[in-house]
Design a protein around this motif. Structure first.
Motif, short mmCIF file in Angstrom:
data_model
loop_
_atom_site.label_atom_id
_atom_site.label_comp_id
_atom_site.label_asym_id
_atom_site.label_seq_id
_atom_site.Cartn_x
_atom_site.Cartn_y
_atom_site.Cartn_z
N HIS A 32 -6.44 -1.41 -1.54
CA HIS A 32 -6.76 -0.03 -1.72
C HIS A 32 -6.80 0.62 -0.43
O HIS A 32 -6.32 1.73 -0.19
CB HIS A 32 -8.08 -0.07 -2.23
CG HIS A 32 -8.95 1.16 -2.26
ND1 HIS A 32 -8.48 2.03 -3.19
CD2 HIS A 32 -9.85 1.57 -1.57
CE1 HIS A 32 -9.27 3.27 -2.94
NE2 HIS A 32 -10.07 2.84 -2.00
N ARG A 34 -4.79 0.07 2.18
CA ARG A 34 -3.22 0.57 2.51
C ARG A 34 -2.96 1.73 1.84
O ARG A 34 -2.27 2.63 2.25
CB ARG A 34 -2.46 -0.61 2.00
CG ARG A 34 -2.13 -1.77 3.07
CD ARG A 34 -1.46 -2.80 2.67
NE ARG A 34 -1.54 -4.17 3.74
CZ ARG A 34 -1.30 -5.17 3.26
NH1 ARG A 34 -0.59 -5.51 2.07
NH2 ARG A 34 -1.32 -6.20 4.07
N GLN A 35 -3.25 1.89 0.45
CA GLN A 35 -2.86 3.10 -0.25
C GLN A 35 -3.48 4.33 0.26
O GLN A 35 -3.02 5.49 0.45
CB GLN A 35 -3.43 2.81 -1.80
CG GLN A 35 -2.55 1.93 -2.64
CD GLN A 35 -2.96 1.65 -3.98
OE1 GLN A 35 -4.15 1.94 -4.18
NE2 GLN A 35 -2.22 0.85 -4.61
#
Length: 53
Positions: A32, A34-35
């Motif tokens: 999450h 990284r997103q």
């Protein structure tokens, strides 16, 4: 003696299950993060292009 061994075994299983859950949740949080970082980087790049253009 058998009862003590059974209690210790169930505690060990519970600890291992909790450890697995923690590892899985940290993996989900990592994905999450990284997103979110990729999304904010995209937003910053697009706003910089608008400011230049």
């Amino acid at each position: 003696m058998v009862l003590i061994a059974a209690v210790l075994a169930s505690l060990a299983v519970g600890v291992l299950v909790a450890y697995g859950v923690c590892l899985a949740m940290f993996g989900v949080f990592r994905i999450h993060a990284r997103q979110v970082a990729a999304g904010s980087a995209r937003r910053i790049r697009s706003s910089a292009q608008v400011a230049q253009g």
